[in-house]
Design a protein around this motif. Structure first.
Motif, PDB file in Angstrom:
ATOM      1  N   THR A  21       0.969  -1.241  -0.002  1.00 49.05           N
ATOM      2  CA  THR A  21      -0.060  -0.029  -0.042  1.00 49.05           C
ATOM      3  C   THR A  21       0.862   1.232   0.002  1.00 49.05           C
ATOM      4  O   THR A  21       0.658   2.231  -0.725  1.00 49.05           O
ATOM      5  CB  THR A  21      -1.145   0.134   1.197  1.00 49.05           C
ATOM      6  N   LEU A  24       2.149   2.003  -3.362  1.00 48.41           N
ATOM      7  CA  LEU A  24       1.204   2.565  -4.186  1.00 48.41           C
ATOM      8  C   LEU A  24       1.170   3.979  -4.099  1.00 48.41           C
ATOM      9  O   LEU A  24       1.252   4.742  -4.835  1.00 48.41           O
ATOM     10  CB  LEU A  24      -0.362   1.862  -4.152  1.00 48.41           C
ATOM     11  N   ILE A  29      -0.134   6.216  -7.248  1.00 51.07           N
ATOM     12  CA  ILE A  29      -1.259   5.346  -7.860  1.00 51.07           C
ATOM     13  C   ILE A  29      -2.555   5.340  -6.918  1.00 51.07           C
ATOM     14  O   ILE A  29      -2.369   5.001  -5.848  1.00 51.07           O
ATOM     15  CB  ILE A  29      -0.689   3.707  -8.197  1.00 51.07           C
ATOM     16  N   ASP A  30      -3.612   5.899  -7.464  1.00 46.77           N
ATOM     17  CA  ASP A  30      -4.794   6.011  -6.817  1.00 46.77           C
ATOM     18  C   ASP A  30      -5.735   4.849  -7.126  1.00 46.77           C
ATOM     19  O   ASP A  30      -6.364   5.010  -8.217  1.00 46.77           O
ATOM     20  CB  ASP A  30      -5.398   7.408  -6.712  1.00 46.77           C
ATOM     21  N   TYR A  31      -5.755   3.746  -6.606  1.00 45.43           N
ATOM     22  CA  TYR A  31      -6.580   2.714  -6.987  1.00 45.43           C
ATOM     23  C   TYR A  31      -8.199   2.816  -6.585  1.00 45.43           C
ATOM     24  O   TYR A  31      -8.437   2.726  -5.225  1.00 45.43           O
ATOM     25  CB  TYR A  31      -6.145   1.369  -6.571  1.00 45.43           C
ATOM     26  N   PRO A  32      -9.044   3.103  -7.473  1.00 45.07           N
ATOM     27  CA  PRO A  32     -10.393   3.674  -6.744  1.00 45.07           C
ATOM     28  C   PRO A  32     -11.310   2.333  -6.302  1.00 45.07           C
ATOM     29  O   PRO A  32     -12.280   2.454  -5.832  1.00 45.07           O
ATOM     30  CB  PRO A  32     -11.071   4.034  -7.729  1.00 45.07           C
ATOM     31  N   HIS A  33     -11.034   1.175  -6.342  1.00 45.55           N
ATOM     32  CA  HIS A  33     -11.795  -0.052  -6.182  1.00 45.55           C
ATOM     33  C   HIS A  33     -11.272  -1.006  -5.189  1.00 45.55           C
ATOM     34  O   HIS A  33      -9.966  -0.325  -4.185  1.00 45.55           O
ATOM     35  CB  HIS A  33     -11.746  -1.012  -7.321  1.00 45.55           C
ATOM     36  N   ILE A  35      -9.137  -3.495  -3.016  1.00 44.84           N
ATOM     37  CA  ILE A  35      -8.013  -4.353  -3.782  1.00 44.84           C
ATOM     38  C   ILE A  35      -7.954  -5.634  -3.684  1.00 44.84           C
ATOM     39  O   ILE A  35      -7.555  -6.416  -5.022  1.00 44.84           O
ATOM     40  CB  ILE A  35      -7.028  -3.851  -2.676  1.00 44.84           C
ATOM     41  N   ARG A  58      -7.530  -9.565  -7.358  1.00 45.73           N
ATOM     42  CA  ARG A  58      -6.598  -8.396  -6.807  1.00 45.73           C
ATOM     43  C   ARG A  58      -6.386  -7.556  -7.995  1.00 45.73           C
ATOM     44  O   ARG A  58      -6.113  -7.482  -8.979  1.00 45.73           O
ATOM     45  CB  ARG A  58      -5.350  -9.288  -6.852  1.00 45.73           C
ATOM     46  N   TYR A  59      -6.771  -6.176  -7.478  1.00 40.71           N
ATOM     47  CA  TYR A  59      -6.758  -5.057  -8.349  1.00 40.71           C
ATOM     48  C   TYR A  59      -7.746  -5.346  -9.650  1.00 40.71           C
ATOM     49  O   TYR A  59      -8.746  -5.647  -9.234  1.00 40.71           O
ATOM     50  CB  TYR A  59      -5.401  -4.579  -8.689  1.00 40.71           C
ATOM     51  N   ASP A  60      -7.076  -4.998 -10.792  1.00 43.92           N
ATOM     52  CA  ASP A  60      -8.042  -5.246 -11.939  1.00 43.92           C
ATOM     53  C   ASP A  60      -7.768  -6.657 -12.555  1.00 43.92           C
ATOM     54  O   ASP A  60      -8.124  -7.024 -13.729  1.00 43.92           O
ATOM     55  CB  ASP A  60      -7.698  -4.243 -13.011  1.00 43.92           C
TER      56      ASP A  60
END
Length: 141
Positions: A21, A24, A29-33, A35, A58-60
Motif C-alpha cells: 500500500t 502505491l 497510484i490511486d486505485y479506486p476499487h 484491492i 486483486r486490483y483489476d
C-alpha cells in the motif's frame, strides 16, 4: 544483525500489505476499487451443490483458482455456465484479465474453447510427468 524466522502467515500478510500500500502511495497510484476479495459461485441441482468455482480478485485481475463439476453433471454445460458467470462478475467489477491454470490431463481444451489463450507451460509441475498450463483471457481491449 537480522535473522530469518517462520511466523504466522496472517501476521506476515498484514505487514506485507502495508508495504505494498505504501508503494502505491509513493508512486502516486490511486486505485479506486477494493484491492482484493475472494468470490465463490456454486452450481446447484435443487439444494445439492454439484460444482462451482473460486476466484480471487486483486486490483483489476481475476484469478480462477478452482473450478470443478461433479462427474454425474459433466456434459450439461455447468462448467461453461460457471465460466460465463465468472466473466459477467469480472466485467461488472472492471476486471481487465482473467487468468487460471490447469494440468495437462484436466481441462486444457475446455478453457481454449471458452476463449482463454495459453501463455505458458511448465513441465514437471506440480510433480514429475505433469505439465501445468497457464491461461489468460483479456476482457477489455
Amino acid at each position: 544483525m537480522t535473522k530469518l524466522a517462520q511466523l504466522d502467515p496472517t501476521e506476515l500478510d498484514d505487514y506485507l500489505s502495508t508495504l505494498f500500500t505504501q508503494q502505491l502511495r509513493e508512486n502516486a497510484i490511486d486505485y479506486p476499487h477494493e484491492i482484493a476479495e475472494t468470490v465463490a459461485i456454486g452450481a446447484y441441482d435443487q439444494d445439492q451443490l454439484v460444482g462451482g468455482l473460486l476466484m480471487n480478485r486483486r486490483y483489476d485481475h481475476l484469478y480462477i483458482s478452482r473450478l470443478a463439476v461433479d462427474p454425474a453433471y459433466r456434459g450439461h454445460r455447468l462448467g461453461t455456465q460457471l465460466i460465463e458467470a465468472a466473466e459477467q462478475w469480472a466485467r461488472q467489477h472492471h476486471v481487465l484479465n482473467i487468468t487460471l491454470s490447469t494440468r495437462d490431463y484436466q481441462a486444457v481444451g475446455f478453457y481454449q474453447k471458452a476463449g482463454f489463450e495459453i501463455y505458458g507451460k511448465v513441465a514437471d509441475l506440480p510433480f514429475r510427468g505433469v505439465t501445468t498450463v497457464y491461461f489468460v483471457k483479456r476482457l477489455i481491449a
